[in-house]
Design an enzyme around this catalytic site. Sequence first.
Site, short mmCIF file in Angstrom:
data_model
loop_
_atom_site.label_atom_id
_atom_site.label_comp_id
_atom_site.label_asym_id
_atom_site.label_seq_id
_atom_site.Cartn_x
_atom_site.Cartn_y
_atom_site.Cartn_z
N SER A 12 0.91 -1.11 0.06
CA SER A 12 -0.08 0.04 0.03
C SER A 12 0.98 1.26 0.14
O SER A 12 2.09 1.05 0.09
CB SER A 12 -1.13 0.02 1.28
OG SER A 12 -0.12 0.24 2.50
N ASP A 15 3.35 1.57 2.59
CA ASP A 15 4.70 0.75 2.58
C ASP A 15 6.02 1.31 1.68
O ASP A 15 6.81 0.91 1.74
CB ASP A 15 4.31 -0.62 2.01
CG ASP A 15 3.47 -1.18 2.66
OD1 ASP A 15 3.38 -1.09 4.13
OD2 ASP A 15 2.44 -1.97 2.04
N GLY A 447 -43.78 -10.63 -17.67
CA GLY A 447 -44.53 -9.31 -17.34
C GLY A 447 -44.53 -9.39 -15.72
O GLY A 447 -44.34 -10.35 -14.89
N SER A 521 -40.55 -14.13 -14.68
CA SER A 521 -39.04 -14.18 -15.17
C SER A 521 -38.71 -12.66 -15.55
O SER A 521 -38.46 -12.33 -16.58
CB SER A 521 -39.19 -15.00 -16.50
OG SER A 521 -40.34 -14.76 -17.27
#
Lengths: 615, 304
Positions: A12, A15, A447, A521
Site C-alpha cells: 500500500s 509501505d 411481465g 421471469s
Amino acid sequence: MAHLLRFITCGSVDDGKSTLIGRLLYDSKMVFDDQLSALERDSKAVGTQNGALDFALLMDGLAAEREQGITIDVAYRFFSTGARTFIVADTPGHEQYTRNMITGASTADLAVILIDARRGVLTQTRRHSFLVSLMGIRKVVLAVNKMDLIAYDQAAFDRICADYRAFARQIGLDAVSAIPMSALKGDNVTARSTAMNWYDGPTLIQHLETVETVERPHEAPFRLCVQWVNRPDLSFRGFAGTVASGEIRPGDSVRVLPSGRDARVARLVTHDGDLTHAAAGQSVTLTLDHEIDIARGDVLASPLDPPAVADQFNTTIIWMSEDPLLPGRPYLVKIGTKTVTGTVTSLKHKINVNTLEHLAAKTLTLNEIAEANIQLAQPIAFDPYDKNRETGGFIVIDRMTNATVDAGLIRFALRRSENIHWQAVEVDKPARANLKHQKACVLWFTGLSGAGKSTIANALEKKLFGLGRHTYLLDGDNVRHGLNRDLGFTDADRVENIRRVAEVSKLMVDAGLIVLVSFISPFRAERELARNLLQPGEFFEVFVDTPLVEAEKRDPKGLYKKARRGEIRNFTGISSPYEAPQNPELRIDTSRASADEAADLILRLLTERAMLGGH
Amino acid sequence: MAGAHPDLTNLQRLEAESIHILREVVAECERPVMLYSIGKDSAVMLHLAMKAFYPAKPPFPLLHVDTTWKFKEMIAFRDQRVRELGLDLLVHTNPEGIAQGVGPFTHGSSIHTDVMKTQALKQALDKGRFDAAFGGARRDEEKSRAKERIFSFRSAQHRWDPRQQRPELWRLYNTRVHKGESIRVFPLSNWTELDVWQYIHRENIPIVPLYFAKERPVVTRDGALIMVDDERLPLQPGERPEFRKVRFRTLGCYPLTGAVESDADSAPAIISEMLRTTTSERQGRVIDHDSAASMEKKKQEGYF
C-alpha cells in the site's frame, strides 16, 4: 536467461511502493527532465510529502487517483538496465481493488511484496501473497522497506523474514528472497547500503537482473490456440496463432483438439521467410501436410502429450463485477481463442482472502474468490492452470453488458462429464408432435405480477384445447408449491427457479406439447437461457406489458400493498428489477386488448408460424 | 507454466505480442480499421500488420484523419507508402472544420485539436461503422496512457471511462461490444520509444524523413522550434525563419510540433542520441502541456 522480466509490485501507499518504483525509474534514468518538472509542480500542488517530490504522483496517472491520493488501477511502467528490460505492473494494494491486482499478476513472472519494517507481516501482506500464489507466480521478493526507521536492525529483519517464510510455505511460495532496504534513502535498491553490512545478499536491482524466473515453457508440451485461419487464395491455408508452450518444427506431428485428428506441420510461414523452428511466445502461421478441418478456437498440440478434453470443471474463480455472480445463469467463457456459453453449476465455497478460511456461498460479489464447478455448452481442450496459464486460465463475460466479470483457473475436469452420455431414443420429438397434428413449442409469458399473464394464458389454453391441441400450462405460483418449493426470492433463487422451469418446458416440448409458461421471469438472461435450450422457432416470448402503476392498481393478490409496506422483500417492480424484453415475438398491451383478444392475437401468430397443423 | 522461450529477445517478444493482438481483432471484430497517423509508431504498427497476416494483406483499411496542417512531407510519404504496399487508405477531414476555417493560429491549439482531430476522428469512425480501431499509442508516452488497457472500450459517443475499464488478464481480450460501441486497440502498448527505434533499425522500416536531422527553416515560439512548412505560418514583426539542423521526435500538425536540434541523421544515430537525452518525446507536443490531466481529459472526449 530471459531478456525481459515482467514483475508486479504489491503493497500500500504507506509501505513506500510508489517511492520504490519512482526510485527504480529515476535511477535507471527513465524519468525525463520535463516529467520531473511536472512532478515537482504536482508535488507542490497536490503532493503528500510537504512539497518534496511525491513519487506516487508519477505513477498515479488518473485524475481521480491524484485527487484521492490512492492507486485505483494497474499502471504499466518500463525501464531497462544494461542486463535486462523490465515491465512493472504497479497495482493497488487495497482489498477493494483485488481485481486490479489479479489483472497485473496474470502476466507477471515475479512479485515484489513490500513490507513496512516497523509493522512486519500484516493481513494485507498475507492477502497479496495469497493472490500472487493463486495466479501462479512462484518467485517472490520480500522487500522489507523503511529499514532506516528501525535503525537498520538485523534482528528485526530476521524476525520478519522468519514470520513471512512460515506463512509463505503454507501457500506454496517456496522461492522467497528477502531484501532489507530503504527506498527513500536508496539503501539496497540500486545501490548497496553502507548501513547494513550484516546483509550480504544482492540489491533489489541486482536480484531482478539475475533471477531465473521462466520455468522453461519451451520444454513443456507443444500447444497453440488457433487464432485465425489465413486463406488469401485457394492455394494457401495457414493457421495463425501464438505458441503457448513447447516448440515446433516442420515435420512434427500435431493433434487438433477437440476433434482429435492428427497431421504433420509442413511449413512455418513468416513474412521474412520460413522458419525451421518456433518456440513458446512466438506468433506464427503454420501449414499442414494435408487438409483437415480446423477453425479458430481449436488447439494444436503434441500428440505425445495432448491436453484433455472436457466440458465440466472444478475451478477457482475471482469475481470482478459489481453485479453478483448467479449460479445457473448463462455467461460467455473465453479460454485460449475459444468462446463458449457456460454456467457456474455450484459454488463449493468462497475463500476469505485475509484468513484463507472457507465459507459457504450462494452468490459472489465483487472481488470474492471461490472454488466452483462450471459447465460449458461444448467440450474444450484444456490443461490445468498450474501446468499452463495459456490453456488453463479463462475469463467470463456477461452476455448482456459485455463486461468481463470473472477470471478463472481450471483445476481439473469433473469425471461425470465423461461418464454421463445422452441416451438416444428412437421415437423423437417430431414423431410425437406429428401424432398430435401440431408443432411443439413454448409460449413464454413474462411481465410484472398482476400484469395478466395467467389470465391470458388460461384463455389461450381453453381455445387451444377447444381446437383439439395438446397443451400444458406451467404457472409460476403452482410450480413454487411443488418442484420449486425449496426456492425463495433472492436473485440467485429466481435464476434457479427459471432454470428448472426452462428445463421442464424443454422436456414437455420434447414430448410434443404446446407449453404455456406463465412466470414473472424478470431477468433477460434467464429468458435467453430458456430460449437457447430450444430449437430456433420453438420459443415464443410473449411480453404481457402492463405499466407498474396499472398492475399495482389491480393488485389482485394484494401483494403490492404488502411489498410497499415492506412485508415482502425482493418484490419485482418494487424492490427487485424487471428487465423488459427487447425483441419479444409478441407484445400485448393490456390497456388495449382484453384477455380474450390477447389470446386470439397469439393464436393468429401460431397459425402464421404454421405451428398448428390442419386436421 | 507458460511464458516465452528465454532466448527470445525483448523485440521478438514485443513483436509476437503485437501480432497476437492484431490477429485477435481481425478474428473477433466485424469492421476493424487502422488509424494511420504517418508517424514512426504508425510505421511500426503497419509493418507488424504486414507480418501478422502474411501471405494475406492486412484485412482492414487504413484511416488517416487529415487536419490539413500536417507537414507536406508526411502526406507525400503516406501516399507513397500506401501505393507501395497496395493497401486501402481512407482520408477524412472534418467538413465543418473546413467550412469554419478552423486552424491552430485562428482558433488556438485546443479548439483546433478538438475539431480537426477528435471530432473528425469520431465522424470517420461513425461513417465507416468501425467496431475496432487500431492506434499506435504506447503506455510509456504519458501517465494516463500507462493506465489504459490494450483493448480500450468506447461508448457509442466514443467516450473512455477510466473507472469502468475491463480487467485484462493473460492474453485474453474481451472484444465484445453492442451496436454503435467500439474498441480502440493499442498493439504497441508495451513498447517504449527506444524499442520503436531499435525495431525500425532492425527491420529497416521506412519512416518520414522529418525524423532525421537536416537543415530546416524554423522559428522559435514559446521555447519550441516550429518549422515553417508553408506560407500559412504567420510571422511576427521582425521574425525571420532561420535554418537550423533539427529533427522531430514526434510528428503532428506542424504548428504544434516542436523540433529538436540534432545531428542524428540515421536510426543508429537517433538511438544513441536517445540514450543520452534528458527530455521525453511528448515534450515537443504543444497540446499536451495544458494541464497534468489534459491527455486523460482529451481521451475521455474521444481523442486517441
